[in-house]
Write a protein that holds these residues in place. Structure first.
Motif, PDB file in Angstrom:
ATOM      1  N   UNK A 169       3.431 -14.353 -36.058  1.00 40.31           N
ATOM      2  CA  UNK A 169       4.016 -15.618 -35.895  1.00 40.31           C
ATOM      3  C   UNK A 169       5.001 -16.063 -36.979  1.00 40.31           C
ATOM      4  N   UNK A 170       6.018 -16.572 -36.560  1.00 39.90           N
ATOM      5  CA  UNK A 170       7.190 -16.894 -37.391  1.00 39.90           C
ATOM      6  C   UNK A 170       7.149 -18.362 -37.726  1.00 39.90           C
ATOM      7  N   UNK A 171       7.065 -18.543 -38.923  1.00 39.61           N
ATOM      8  CA  UNK A 171       6.745 -20.149 -39.427  1.00 39.61           C
ATOM      9  C   UNK A 171       8.191 -20.459 -40.008  1.00 39.61           C
ATOM     10  N   UNK A 172       8.522 -21.720 -39.796  1.00 39.57           N
ATOM     11  CA  UNK A 172       9.887 -22.271 -40.134  1.00 39.57           C
ATOM     12  C   UNK A 172       9.515 -23.385 -41.182  1.00 39.57           C
ATOM     13  N   UNK A 173      10.281 -23.189 -42.266  1.00 37.95           N
ATOM     14  CA  UNK A 173      10.279 -24.347 -43.166  1.00 37.95           C
ATOM     15  C   UNK A 173      11.413 -25.199 -43.437  1.00 37.95           C
ATOM     16  N   UNK A 174      11.740 -25.720 -44.671  1.00 34.65           N
ATOM     17  CA  UNK A 174      13.033 -26.392 -44.919  1.00 34.65           C
ATOM     18  C   UNK A 174      13.585 -25.934 -46.433  1.00 34.65           C
ATOM     19  N   UNK A 186       8.058 -25.467 -47.714  1.00 33.21           N
ATOM     20  CA  UNK A 186       7.815 -24.107 -48.182  1.00 33.21           C
ATOM     21  C   UNK A 186       7.177 -23.218 -46.697  1.00 33.21           C
ATOM     22  N   UNK A 187       8.046 -22.576 -46.151  1.00 32.74           N
ATOM     23  CA  UNK A 187       7.471 -21.609 -45.140  1.00 32.74           C
ATOM     24  C   UNK A 187       6.210 -20.767 -45.438  1.00 32.74           C
ATOM     25  N   UNK A 188       6.159 -20.274 -46.648  1.00 33.97           N
ATOM     26  CA  UNK A 188       5.218 -19.227 -46.938  1.00 33.97           C
ATOM     27  C   UNK A 188       3.675 -20.270 -47.227  1.00 33.97           C
ATOM     28  N   UNK A 222       5.426 -12.129 -45.106  1.00 32.68           N
ATOM     29  CA  UNK A 222       6.662 -11.744 -45.639  1.00 32.68           C
ATOM     30  C   UNK A 222       7.450 -13.136 -45.527  1.00 32.68           C
ATOM     31  N   UNK A 223       7.920 -13.407 -46.744  1.00 29.32           N
ATOM     32  CA  UNK A 223       8.778 -14.641 -46.746  1.00 29.32           C
ATOM     33  C   UNK A 223       9.607 -14.765 -48.007  1.00 29.32           C
ATOM     34  N   UNK A 224      10.689 -15.591 -48.010  1.00 32.59           N
ATOM     35  CA  UNK A 224      11.584 -15.880 -49.368  1.00 32.59           C
ATOM     36  C   UNK A 224      12.393 -14.699 -49.446  1.00 32.59           C
ATOM     37  N   UNK A 225      13.295 -15.130 -50.404  1.00 35.64           N
ATOM     38  CA  UNK A 225      14.524 -14.188 -50.509  1.00 35.64           C
ATOM     39  C   UNK A 225      15.051 -14.028 -51.958  1.00 35.64           C
ATOM     40  N   UNK A 234       9.082 -17.574 -42.905  1.00 31.25           N
ATOM     41  CA  UNK A 234       7.846 -16.472 -43.297  1.00 31.25           C
ATOM     42  C   UNK A 234       7.319 -16.045 -42.186  1.00 31.25           C
ATOM     43  N   UNK A 235       7.026 -14.702 -41.986  1.00 34.13           N
ATOM     44  CA  UNK A 235       6.556 -13.924 -40.936  1.00 34.13           C
ATOM     45  C   UNK A 235       5.156 -13.552 -41.381  1.00 34.13           C
ATOM     46  N   UNK A 236       4.293 -13.919 -40.381  1.00 34.01           N
ATOM     47  CA  UNK A 236       2.821 -13.452 -40.696  1.00 34.01           C
ATOM     48  C   UNK A 236       2.242 -12.786 -39.557  1.00 34.01           C
TER      49      UNK A 236
END
Length: 358
Positions: A169-174, A186-188, A222-225, A234-236
């Motif tokens: 699942x790919x979650x999008x944030x801002x 926060x996508x995480x 996994x998310x954030x840089x 964020x990928x879950x």
């Protein structure tokens, strides 16, 4: 020839956590079976080797299916040793004990008049999905009416297993500056919130006679840089083991209702639904009781999956049945030596008794 323990010891010594290692075990098994006077066919699929050994004739086929691949381990775990009636080592329980006992059983049965076919299958990649091994064999027509996967079951019979639905699942944030997180999304934390919603969905609360509920494992996230940015991606990954009577399509639809995130199916494996009153299961249960002196045989459902799943869509009835062991995939994996010998005897007893019932 009659004792599977020396053979088991030799199989454990070979590190079969890689393709080449599994192929080395397959070669050893081929040589051993040939030396016992059995006819063996070796097949290859994308570099994976596997064996098929058939004895008997007839319209019914009993398959003894076993995998020789193991998960990675320390070098010491490929140095088997026995202590207090137990053999320790990687693969001792999962499932080289089942393979060794099945090989010896086939050797003991080869000169008997069998009215049905017994097909020994030794495969290389169950731990990594089975697509290159058992699934390939089935595609080539190596099917059966009743399939025994020699996984460790403490001499019980697993007549069901959960299905496998693995989702990415790919979650999008801002994005926003890390000092002003309220200006972003926060996508995480969105991913964690989504996971918490998923485990409360209707499918996650369902039960069946053999299971209290499905299992949902948050396997990867996994998310954030960088520290000073609100993560916008964020990928879950989820590993869902669904009940035999549940629909994976329904599960996916329930998740889609609560999120607009991108959802991709990574893997989908069938459940196993063999009936307790299946004639093969009933005869196997009686054979277990005669050999082991157990008063009652445990019929249960496995939480995990096995290569038995591949046979079901072709009408085969699959079970998991194997010796007594513990800590498979762990640091102190072991199998009870006497149970391996009993397992060999049960297989021989079952096949000969089933002959009379067919």
């Amino acid at each position: 020839m009659g004792d599977p323990i020396p053979l088991l010891e030799e199989l454990i010594k070979i590190d079969s956590s890689t393709k080449s290692g599994a192929n080395e075990v397959i070669a050893y098994c081929e040589q051993w079976l040939t030396e016992q006077g059995l006819s063996v066919k070796k097949l290859e699929n994308e570099g994976f080797h596997m064996l098929v050994c058939e004895i008997g004739e007839g319209d019914h086929t009993i398959v003894l299916n076993g995998h020789v691949d193991v998960i990675e381990a320390e070098k010491r775990q490929f140095l088997p040793y026995s202590k207090e009636g137990k053999m320790y080592g990687r693969g001792s329980a999962d499932m080289k004990a089942g393979v060794a006992a099945s090989m010896v059983a086939a050797a003991q049965l080869k000169d008997r008049e069998l009215a049905s076919k017994v097909m020994l299958q030794i495969v290389p990649d169950e731990e990594t999905g089975g697509m290159h091994g058992t699934n390939y064999l089935i595609e080539q027509g190596y099917l059966g009416d009743f399939i025994i996967c020699g996984e460790p079951t403490n001499m019980g019979i697993a007549i069901q297993s959960k299905g496998v639905l693995q989702l990415d699942i790919t979650i999008k944030g801002k994005p926003a500056h890390g000092s002003r997180p309220w200006e972003g999304a926060n996508a995480i934390t969105k991913a964690i919130g989504l996971y918490e919603e998923i485990i409360e969905l209707p499918f996650a609360q369902e039960s069946s006679p053999m299971y209290t509920k499905p299992s949902i494992n948050l396997a990867k996230i996994q998310g954030g840089t960088v520290y000073n940015k609100v993560p916008d991606h964020c990928d879950m990954s989820l590993d869902i083991r669904y009940l035999p009577d549940q629909s994976p399509e329904d599960i996916i639809n329930q998740i889609r209702v609560i999120t607009d995130s991108t959802l991709t199916v990574h893997n989908l494996n069938n459940p196993v639904r063999t009936r307790a009153d299946n004639p093969y299961v009933e005869v196997l249960g009686e054979s277990i009781k005669r050999v082991t002196q157990l008063e009652k045989v445990n019929l249960f459902g496995q939480h995990g999956s096995s290569d038995g799943q591949f046979f079901t869509k072709y009408g085969g009835s699959a079970v998991e049945f194997g010796p007594v062991g513990s800590d498979w995939h762990g640091e102190n994996e072991m199998v009870h030596v006497d149970s391996v010998r009993e397992y060999r005897d049960v297989l021989v007893e079952f096949i000969l008794t089933m002959e009379e019932s067919l």
